[in-house]
Design a protein around this motif. Structure first.
Motif, PDB file in Angstrom:
ATOM      1  N   LYS A   5     -50.125 -23.608  -5.496  1.00  0.00           N
ATOM      2  CA  LYS A   5     -50.801 -22.332  -5.265  1.00  0.00           C
ATOM      3  C   LYS A   5     -50.738 -21.463  -6.511  1.00  0.00           C
ATOM      4  O   LYS A   5     -51.709 -20.806  -6.874  1.00  0.00           O
ATOM      5  N   SER A   6     -49.582 -21.454  -7.149  1.00  0.00           N
ATOM      6  CA  SER A   6     -49.412 -20.656  -8.354  1.00  0.00           C
ATOM      7  C   SER A   6     -50.338 -21.135  -9.466  1.00  0.00           C
ATOM      8  O   SER A   6     -50.969 -20.335 -10.159  1.00  0.00           O
ATOM      9  N   GLU A   7     -50.445 -22.451  -9.622  1.00  0.00           N
ATOM     10  CA  GLU A   7     -51.321 -22.993 -10.656  1.00  0.00           C
ATOM     11  C   GLU A   7     -52.794 -22.723 -10.332  1.00  0.00           C
ATOM     12  O   GLU A   7     -53.579 -22.443 -11.229  1.00  0.00           O
ATOM     13  N   MET A   8     -53.158 -22.764  -9.043  1.00  0.00           N
ATOM     14  CA  MET A   8     -54.532 -22.441  -8.655  1.00  0.00           C
ATOM     15  C   MET A   8     -54.822 -20.968  -8.943  1.00  0.00           C
ATOM     16  O   MET A   8     -55.888 -20.623  -9.463  1.00  0.00           O
ATOM     17  N   ALA A   9     -53.862 -20.099  -8.613  1.00  0.00           N
ATOM     18  CA  ALA A   9     -54.049 -18.671  -8.882  1.00  0.00           C
ATOM     19  C   ALA A   9     -54.156 -18.429 -10.380  1.00  0.00           C
ATOM     20  O   ALA A   9     -54.964 -17.603 -10.827  1.00  0.00           O
ATOM     21  N   ASN A  10     -53.373 -19.160 -11.146  1.00  0.00           N
ATOM     22  CA  ASN A  10     -53.428 -19.039 -12.605  1.00  0.00           C
ATOM     23  C   ASN A  10     -54.807 -19.449 -13.115  1.00  0.00           C
ATOM     24  O   ASN A  10     -55.387 -18.798 -13.990  1.00  0.00           O
ATOM     25  N   GLY A  11     -55.366 -20.511 -12.556  1.00  0.00           N
ATOM     26  CA  GLY A  11     -56.709 -20.951 -12.940  1.00  0.00           C
ATOM     27  C   GLY A  11     -57.758 -19.913 -12.581  1.00  0.00           C
ATOM     28  O   GLY A  11     -58.681 -19.640 -13.361  1.00  0.00           O
ATOM     29  N   THR A  12     -57.618 -19.318 -11.407  1.00  0.00           N
ATOM     30  CA  THR A  12     -58.540 -18.269 -10.987  1.00  0.00           C
ATOM     31  C   THR A  12     -58.464 -17.085 -11.936  1.00  0.00           C
ATOM     32  O   THR A  12     -59.491 -16.510 -12.319  1.00  0.00           O
ATOM     33  N   LEU A  13     -57.247 -16.724 -12.311  1.00  0.00           N
ATOM     34  CA  LEU A  13     -57.088 -15.616 -13.253  1.00  0.00           C
ATOM     35  C   LEU A  13     -57.720 -15.941 -14.599  1.00  0.00           C
ATOM     36  O   LEU A  13     -58.330 -15.065 -15.222  1.00  0.00           O
ATOM     37  N   ASP A  39     -40.497 -20.586 -13.056  1.00  0.00           N
ATOM     38  CA  ASP A  39     -39.336 -20.542 -12.157  1.00  0.00           C
ATOM     39  C   ASP A  39     -39.470 -21.587 -11.054  1.00  0.00           C
ATOM     40  O   ASP A  39     -38.501 -22.283 -10.732  1.00  0.00           O
ATOM     41  N   LEU A  40     -40.652 -21.694 -10.467  1.00  0.00           N
ATOM     42  CA  LEU A  40     -40.878 -22.688  -9.423  1.00  0.00           C
ATOM     43  C   LEU A  40     -40.700 -24.101  -9.961  1.00  0.00           C
ATOM     44  O   LEU A  40     -40.113 -24.961  -9.311  1.00  0.00           O
ATOM     45  N   ARG A  41     -41.215 -24.333 -11.158  1.00  0.00           N
ATOM     46  CA  ARG A  41     -41.095 -25.659 -11.760  1.00  0.00           C
ATOM     47  C   ARG A  41     -39.617 -26.012 -11.993  1.00  0.00           C
ATOM     48  O   ARG A  41     -39.182 -27.128 -11.693  1.00  0.00           O
ATOM     49  N   ARG A  42     -38.838 -25.041 -12.506  1.00  0.00           N
ATOM     50  CA  ARG A  42     -37.408 -25.299 -12.726  1.00  0.00           C
ATOM     51  C   ARG A  42     -36.697 -25.589 -11.400  1.00  0.00           C
ATOM     52  O   ARG A  42     -35.883 -26.512 -11.319  1.00  0.00           O
ATOM     53  N   THR A  43     -37.008 -24.814 -10.374  1.00  0.00           N
ATOM     54  CA  THR A  43     -36.374 -25.028  -9.076  1.00  0.00           C
ATOM     55  C   THR A  43     -36.749 -26.382  -8.509  1.00  0.00           C
ATOM     56  O   THR A  43     -35.895 -27.102  -7.972  1.00  0.00           O
ATOM     57  N   LEU A  44     -38.014 -26.740  -8.629  1.00  0.00           N
ATOM     58  CA  LEU A  44     -38.464 -28.048  -8.153  1.00  0.00           C
ATOM     59  C   LEU A  44     -37.751 -29.167  -8.905  1.00  0.00           C
ATOM     60  O   LEU A  44     -37.339 -30.168  -8.304  1.00  0.00           O
ATOM     61  N   GLU A  45     -37.569 -29.015 -10.200  1.00  0.00           N
ATOM     62  CA  GLU A  45     -36.854 -30.023 -10.986  1.00  0.00           C
ATOM     63  C   GLU A  45     -35.402 -30.127 -10.532  1.00  0.00           C
ATOM     64  O   GLU A  45     -34.853 -31.229 -10.438  1.00  0.00           O
ATOM     65  N   GLU A  46     -34.772 -28.980 -10.225  1.00  0.00           N
ATOM     66  CA  GLU A  46     -33.394 -28.996  -9.731  1.00  0.00           C
ATOM     67  C   GLU A  46     -33.306 -29.727  -8.396  1.00  0.00           C
ATOM     68  O   GLU A  46     -32.398 -30.537  -8.177  1.00  0.00           O
ATOM     69  N   VAL A  47     -34.242 -29.439  -7.495  1.00  0.00           N
ATOM     70  CA  VAL A  47     -34.253 -30.103  -6.194  1.00  0.00           C
ATOM     71  C   VAL A  47     -34.447 -31.602  -6.378  1.00  0.00           C
ATOM     72  O   VAL A  47     -33.773 -32.411  -5.733  1.00  0.00           O
ATOM     73  N   GLU A  48     -35.334 -31.970  -7.273  1.00  0.00           N
ATOM     74  CA  GLU A  48     -35.587 -33.393  -7.510  1.00  0.00           C
ATOM     75  C   GLU A  48     -34.357 -34.073  -8.108  1.00  0.00           C
ATOM     76  O   GLU A  48     -34.011 -35.195  -7.732  1.00  0.00           O
ATOM     77  N   GLU A 105     -35.920 -32.356   1.256  1.00  0.00           N
ATOM     78  CA  GLU A 105     -37.311 -32.798   1.217  1.00  0.00           C
ATOM     79  C   GLU A 105     -38.253 -31.648   1.586  1.00  0.00           C
ATOM     80  O   GLU A 105     -39.300 -31.471   0.968  1.00  0.00           O
ATOM     81  N   GLU A 106     -37.851 -30.887   2.608  1.00  0.00           N
ATOM     82  CA  GLU A 106     -38.668 -29.739   3.018  1.00  0.00           C
ATOM     83  C   GLU A 106     -38.737 -28.706   1.904  1.00  0.00           C
ATOM     84  O   GLU A 106     -39.798 -28.143   1.635  1.00  0.00           O
ATOM     85  N   LYS A 107     -37.592 -28.477   1.253  1.00  0.00           N
ATOM     86  CA  LYS A 107     -37.572 -27.526   0.137  1.00  0.00           C
ATOM     87  C   LYS A 107     -38.460 -28.017  -1.008  1.00  0.00           C
ATOM     88  O   LYS A 107     -39.213 -27.246  -1.597  1.00  0.00           O
ATOM     89  N   ALA A 108     -38.366 -29.295  -1.299  1.00  0.00           N
ATOM     90  CA  ALA A 108     -39.173 -29.861  -2.384  1.00  0.00           C
ATOM     91  C   ALA A 108     -40.657 -29.747  -2.055  1.00  0.00           C
ATOM     92  O   ALA A 108     -41.469 -29.388  -2.919  1.00  0.00           O
ATOM     93  N   GLN A 109     -41.028 -30.038  -0.805  1.00  0.00           N
ATOM     94  CA  GLN A 109     -42.433 -29.922  -0.410  1.00  0.00           C
ATOM     95  C   GLN A 109     -42.905 -28.474  -0.481  1.00  0.00           C
ATOM     96  O   GLN A 109     -44.012 -28.196  -0.948  1.00  0.00           O
ATOM     97  N   ALA A 110     -42.063 -27.544  -0.013  1.00  0.00           N
ATOM     98  CA  ALA A 110     -42.436 -26.125  -0.056  1.00  0.00           C
ATOM     99  C   ALA A 110     -42.595 -25.666  -1.497  1.00  0.00           C
ATOM    100  O   ALA A 110     -43.538 -24.928  -1.817  1.00  0.00           O
ATOM    101  N   LEU A 111     -41.695 -26.098  -2.365  1.00  0.00           N
ATOM    102  CA  LEU A 111     -41.787 -25.721  -3.768  1.00  0.00           C
ATOM    103  C   LEU A 111     -43.013 -26.348  -4.429  1.00  0.00           C
ATOM    104  O   LEU A 111     -43.682 -25.701  -5.244  1.00  0.00           O
ATOM    105  N   THR A 112     -43.331 -27.566  -4.060  1.00  0.00           N
ATOM    106  CA  THR A 112     -44.524 -28.215  -4.614  1.00  0.00           C
ATOM    107  C   THR A 112     -45.779 -27.462  -4.192  1.00  0.00           C
ATOM    108  O   THR A 112     -46.673 -27.218  -5.007  1.00  0.00           O
ATOM    109  N   ARG A 113     -45.845 -27.082  -2.908  1.00  0.00           N
ATOM    110  CA  ARG A 113     -46.994 -26.308  -2.434  1.00  0.00           C
ATOM    111  C   ARG A 113     -47.075 -24.966  -3.151  1.00  0.00           C
ATOM    112  O   ARG A 113     -48.159 -24.541  -3.577  1.00  0.00           O
ATOM    113  N   ALA A 114     -45.927 -24.289  -3.296  1.00  0.00           N
ATOM    114  CA  ALA A 114     -45.921 -22.985  -3.975  1.00  0.00           C
ATOM    115  C   ALA A 114     -46.352 -23.135  -5.432  1.00  0.00           C
ATOM    116  O   ALA A 114     -47.099 -22.295  -5.952  1.00  0.00           O
ATOM    117  N   LEU A 115     -45.904 -24.195  -6.086  1.00  0.00           N
ATOM    118  CA  LEU A 115     -46.298 -24.442  -7.472  1.00  0.00           C
ATOM    119  C   LEU A 115     -47.796 -24.697  -7.562  1.00  0.00           C
ATOM    120  O   LEU A 115     -48.470 -24.161  -8.449  1.00  0.00           O
TER     121      LEU A 115
END
Length: 145
Positions: free
Chosen positions: A16-24, A91-100, A4-14
């Motif tokens: 952040k990544s999507e927000m950074a992508n939007g900023t870019l 990569d984050l999305r794939r890892t999150l899917e694996e964790v799920e 659960e902690e890994k899934a939450q961390a990956l969700t947060r990282a995803l």
């Protein structure tokens, strides 16, 4: 609990990544408008040359050219970072899917477990072959919660 902690961390990282992508994307749009403006300026600077006139501000032209080169480098760098972020996000999305998937599988195994024997939690015989030895401890810990 660890998954659960890994899934939450990956969700947060995803996120952040999507927000950074939007900023870019916003920065790229801004830079593209600057480049468009630069192209208009180049056109106006080249018109007197085409008409055989001398440019009134050669030093200004040089400064504008340097600014344009700097902006072009910035756009190229942003394109590179955008590509890297897309890869990172995938990569984050794939890892999150694996964790799920693993979470769902463990949940399914916990629901389908047989009555515990005297030694504690046990798996249904049909599920025992599905769980590698290295994960049996995780399963027992998860199901005993």
């Amino acid at each position: 609990m660890e998954w659960e902690e890994k899934a939450q961390a990956l969700t947060r990282a995803l996120s952040k990544s999507e927000m950074a992508n939007g900023t870019l994307r916003e920065e790229i749009a801004t830079l593209q408008s600057v480049v468009s403006e630069r192209d208009r300026d180049r056109f106006h600077l080249q018109q007197p040359i085409a008409e055989g006139q001398q440019l009134p501000w050669p030093s200004e032209k040089r400064l504008l050219s340097e600014r344009v080169e700097c902006l072009e480098r910035a756009v190229a760098q942003l394109d590179l970072e955008k590509t890297e972020l897309k890869i990172y996000s995938a990569d984050l999305r794939r890892t999150l899917e694996e964790v799920e998937r693993e979470r769902r599988r463990l949940k399914r195994l916990c629901r389908g477990r047989s009555v515990p024997d005297a030694g504690g939690v046990s798996l249904a015989e049909s599920d025992q072959h599905e769980l590698p030895a290295s994960r049996q401890e995780d399963f027992n810990a998860h199901c005993s919660r």
